[in-house]
Design an enzyme around this catalytic site. Structure first.
Site, PDB file in Angstrom:
ATOM      1  N   THR A 554      30.955  32.798  35.256  1.00  0.00           N
ATOM      2  CA  THR A 554      30.238  32.224  33.993  1.00  0.00           C
ATOM      3  C   THR A 554      30.566  32.965  32.772  1.00  0.00           C
ATOM      4  OG1 THR A 554      28.701  34.181  34.045  1.00  0.00           O
ATOM      5  CG2 THR A 554      28.267  32.785  35.687  1.00  0.00           C
ATOM      6  N   ALA A 610      44.402  32.447  30.969  1.00  0.00           N
ATOM      7  CA  ALA A 610      43.995  31.793  32.232  1.00  0.00           C
ATOM      8  C   ALA A 610      44.790  32.354  33.404  1.00  0.00           C
ATOM      9  CB  ALA A 610      43.988  30.409  32.078  1.00  0.00           C
ATOM     10  N   LEU A 612      48.052  32.778  33.786  1.00  0.00           N
ATOM     11  CA  LEU A 612      49.308  33.262  33.407  1.00  0.00           C
ATOM     12  C   LEU A 612      48.995  34.808  33.881  1.00  0.00           C
ATOM     13  CD1 LEU A 612      50.329  31.853  30.127  1.00  0.00           C
ATOM     14  CD2 LEU A 612      51.220  31.217  32.036  1.00  0.00           C
ATOM     15  N   LYS A 681      40.491  38.616  23.286  1.00  0.00           N
ATOM     16  CA  LYS A 681      41.588  38.736  24.102  1.00  0.00           C
ATOM     17  C   LYS A 681      42.376  39.582  23.746  1.00  0.00           C
ATOM     18  CE  LYS A 681      41.369  33.837  25.707  1.00  0.00           C
ATOM     19  NZ  LYS A 681      41.827  32.430  25.248  1.00  0.00           N
TER      20      LYS A 681
END
Ligand code: ADP
Ligand code: ASP
Ligand code: MG
Length: 814
Positions: A554, A610, A612, A681
């Site tokens: 989620t 994602a 990688l 990130k």
């Protein structure tokens, strides 16, 4: 001669008794058939006796149930022509039983002697009815009351053979003279030398059969039950358990002593002395091989033969300064327990002499506690010894095998397996024969411990992973699809057995303790209970499966706040949700700490790039001693898609819309376009590089106009993009004039991080980045000039799902 024993389930009803007849009629030699009470009847008799003795009138209902079971079985089994004799005899016996219960009710008391008398009706009636059925079916059969053959002391409830010579003589004499080929006898029941009914202990029908087998020196003893032999662990708890084909008397004895209920422990003694083998067979699958218990079984190459367990154990510990160097304390301790008729299941001895600790059945704990405290009353009053310490709700698990003593490292393997699964070990004991290693653990951990040990010792290192998935939308459904496709491969090649036990979306949640079918999970989920994050966690925690993994697909803050609960209970967490790792530093570091403390991996590879392997690579660099100097990256698949496709002949609005429809953006695209997603990130990468940083310390120069940034829903947001198209075109032209491309770049250097739109000239590593790809450049002490580069598809449900899948497999190999 042969002795066949049929247990409670085997004779539970008319249909099962017909199967018993088929088995018995195949026997070619003279046969003694020992039967238990119809399944569940002994429990009912005990319940009725207890209710009656405590003045509860509903004992009558229980009695009626017992009556009905027997009458119905007779009506189903015996042809009408023979029924009246059998019904009248059984009714007479039931009348006596009713009178006995009435007596207990009026007096309000039950003595052990009366209890045994009442309980004996279970086997008395079953053996009589079965013998009449055999006769009616034309078998050469007869009934014999085993109380006339087996003579015990008056230790009601668990009587012992008073004198084997007499009992053996009676049995031998009877079978030498009987003309019937088949004799049906009740197990479990016997009589005292005074002629009163006694019983041999719960499960004691096995013992009756063994006593008869030994007395007549039978060819073998067959125990017919509801499972196909003695298993490597209780098959009701460990689904992968297998029947053991050969086992020694000692191993079987040890397994049954430690709880393998399939054989009542005293059963082995009489037949062992005569070298008679025991065969355990399944009434409901007579063709399957079963287990043979002999003196010299085939070794089969295994050192550990089985794992058993006893639930409901309590530990008693006696401690105190007055115990050191004072002789006789242990003697008194054990003597007082023995006088109270309490059997000790396990003893551990601390060499310091400072304490004695024993494990006993929880049923005996109050009697034992009182007996010990009164024995040591004087020492306790002088504070030389503390009152006995009692710990409840425990269980014993034991590894058993004759050849364990010849192998080093087994206990290490056992305890490290338990430790890895966070099973707390209270006490360890090893039999002096080195035929067993046992441990006392919390009762609630039994299932997990047994399955984990079974996996380690019997399943050629196959590891079962139990998944609990929250969020089955875009990413989650892809993940389920990938798991379905790879299940067999992983099992065959990586020895990972992946099961999805629970799934939830925002509406409903569904659990299947044996694993959800991945073919029709949508329908099952729709039929589930109302979704509830707390209840989901409680269920996962209560199931207490080994190698449990909670997976969060989620983007919810509330869900991310539950990770601590999972990790603190040794449940691993895999997530593509970035919120936890980019939340306040204390929360991030707490989760990392919990993961380490409770031995439960917390993996979030998909938080950056994602599928990688960016975080994993970073971890390896750091673990091998490298140091991060600088990170430069394009980390937003969505922004990269937008700026790769946006030009003077398109509109910014349309491209963002397309990115959203393709699943390249978060459900709320502003999270991507405002740069927050990229900031999260780079924050995670900085933290994983060992820097303590918070989100508000990251410089973020937004390119969106203020108006778009302040919208509160998607509709207004898209409208504001249309309105501001000119400013977006200008942004593009400015870069285009310089022959540059627009890229949204994240940077980390010297402890500082920033994110923002940059003009990237031709020749730069970022210039040719396609579609929704990501790229990361790690400049480290080992890669100071030529950075380590990771580049590839950095967004999309499929690659994100595969990244999550990779984290799951990492845990499998952990
Ligand atoms: P019966 O009524 O035939 O005597 P029991 O219920 O006494 O049967 O014993 C059979 C049961 O023992 C099985 O159904 C199983 O649940 C339990 N059991 C426990 N441990 C083991 C084991 N290691 N192997 C086989 N069965 C076991
Ligand atoms: N009927 C008795 C019991 O339930 C004995 C047996 O089945 O072995 O314990
Ligand atoms: Mg039994």
């Amino acid at each position: 001669m042969k002795v066949l024993k049929f247990g409670g389930t085997s004779v539970a009803n008319a249909k099962n008794i017909e199967l018993v007849k088929d088995i018995v009629s195949k026997s070619t030699s003279k046969t003694a058939v020992v039967v238990s009470a119809f399944g569940g009847v002994t429990d009912l008799l005990l319940e009725a006796a207890l209710l009656a003795s405590t003045h509860q009138e509903n004992y009558k209902n229980v009695f009626l149930k017992i009556e009905e079971r027997h009458i119905n079985t007779i009506k189903e089994l015996i042809p009408i022509t023979n029924q009246s004799k059998v019904l009248s005899k059984v009714k007479t016996e039931l009348n006596i039983l009713e009178t006995l219960l009435e007596g207990a009710f009026f007096i309000g008391e039950i003595t052990p002697k009366l209890s045994d008398k009442i309980v004996s009706y279970g086997e008395l009636l079953s053996s009589y009815i079965i013998s009449e059925y055999f006769i009616a079916q034309g078998l050469n059969a007869a009934y014999k009351d085993s109380r006339e053959l087996i003579k015990t002391n008056a230790n009601y409830g668990k009587a012992a053979i008073q004198n084997f010579i007499e009992t053996n003589h009676l049995i031998e004499g009877f079978f030498n003279t009987t003309k019937s080929k088949i004799t049906v006898l009740g197990g479990f029941i016997a009589s005292s030398t005074k002629g009163d009914s006694t019983t041999l202990g719960r499960g004691g029908s096995d013992y009756t059969a063994a006593i008869i087998a030994a007395a007549v020196t039978a060819e073998n003893l067959e125990i017919w039950t509801d499972v196909s032999g003695m298993y490597t662990a209780n098959p009701r708890i460990v689904k992968q358990a297998k029947a053991i084909s050969n086992i020694s008397y000692e191993e079987a004895m040890e397994l049954s002593h430690f709880g393998a209920k399939v054989l009542y422990p005293p059963t082995i003694q009489p037949v062992l002395a005569k070298g008679i083998s025991i065969v355990i067979k399944n009434t409901f699958d007579p063709e399957s091989q079963g287990t043979i218990i002999t003196k010299n079984p085939d070794k089969n190459g295994r050192t550990v033969r089985g794992i058993s367990h006893i639930e409901n154990i309590s530990l008693l510990s006696l401690e105190g300064p007055g115990m050191v160097g004072i002789p006789g304390i242990s003697k008194r301790f054990f003597e007082v327990l023995s006088l109270a008729q309490i059997s000790i299941v396990l003893i551990t001895q601390a060499s310091s002499e400072h304490s004695i600790c024993v494990g006993i059945s929880a049923d005996d704990v109050t009697t034992a506690e009182d007996a010990i405290n009164s024995e040591f009353e004087y020492e306790i009053s002088l504070r030389k010894i503390k009152p006995v310490l009692v710990e409840n709700d425990l269980a014993i698990i034991a590894l058993v095998g004759d050849h364990m003593k010849n192998h080093q490292g087994l206990s290490g393997k056992m305890f490290s397996t338990l430790g890895k699964n966070n099973v707390n070990i209270r006490v360890i004991a090893q039999g002096s024969s080195e035929r067993n290693i046992s441990a006392v653990i919390d009762k609630c951990d039994v299932k997990k411990a047994l399955n984990a040990l079974h996996e380690k010792f019997f399943e050629e290192n196959t590891k079962q992973l139990n998944l609990f998935i929250m969020g089955v939308g875009n990413v989650g459904s892809k993940l389920l699809h990938q798991i379905k496709q790879q299940k067999k491969y992983l099992k065959d090649n990586l020895k990972l057995n992946i099961r999805v036990i629970g799934i939830s979306n925002s509406r409903t949640m569904f659990f299947d303790e044996d694993g959800i079918s991945l073919k029709n999970w949508e329908t099952q989920l729709a039929s589930g209970d109302k979704a509830d994050k707390e209840k989901f966690f409680s269920k996962v925690n209560k199931l207490n499966y080994r190698n449990s993994i909670f997976i969060d697909n989620t983007a919810s803050d509330v869900v991310s706040r539950t990770y601590a609960d999972y990790l603190s209970n040794s449940i691993s967490v895999v997530t593509c949700n970035k919120i936890a790792c980019s939340s306040e530093y204390d929360n991030y570091s707490k989760l990392k700490y919990l993961a380490q403390k409770y031995n439960a991996p917390f993996l979030f590879e998909t938080n950056v790039g994602a599928g990688l392997p960016i975080i994993d690579t970073l971890k390896h660099l750091i673990a091998s001693g490298d140091k991060i100097l600088k990170i430069q990256a394009v980390l937003s698949g969505s922004l990269n898609f937008v700026f790769n496709n946006f030009n003077s002949s398109t509109t910014f609005h349309d491209i963002v819309k397309e990115a959203q429809e393709e699943g390249y953006t978060e459900p709320d695209p502003k999270i991507d376009l405002s740069g927050i997603d990229v900031a999260r990130k780079i924050l995670i990468l900085a933290r994983e590089s060992g820097y303590k940083l918070d989100i508000d310390e990251i410089t973020n120069k937004p390119f969106l106009p203020e108006e778009s940034l302040s919208t509160t829903n998607n509709e207004d947001f898209f409208a504001s993009l249309i309105k501001n198209e000119d400013s977006f075109q200008e942004m593009f032209n400015e870069a285009d004039k310089k022959d540059c491309k627009l890229k949204y770049v994240a940077q980390f250097e010297n402890g500082k991080a920033s994110v923002g739109l940059q003009h990237i000239p031709k020749g730069h590593d970022f210039y040719n980045l396609e579609g929704s790809d990501n790229i990361v450049l790690f400049f480290t002490e080992r890669y100071p000039n030529q950075p380590m580069i990771i580049k590839g598809a950095g967004a999309g449900a499929d690659v994100t799902a595969s990244g999550i899948f990779a984290d799951i497999i990492r845990i499998g190999n952990f």
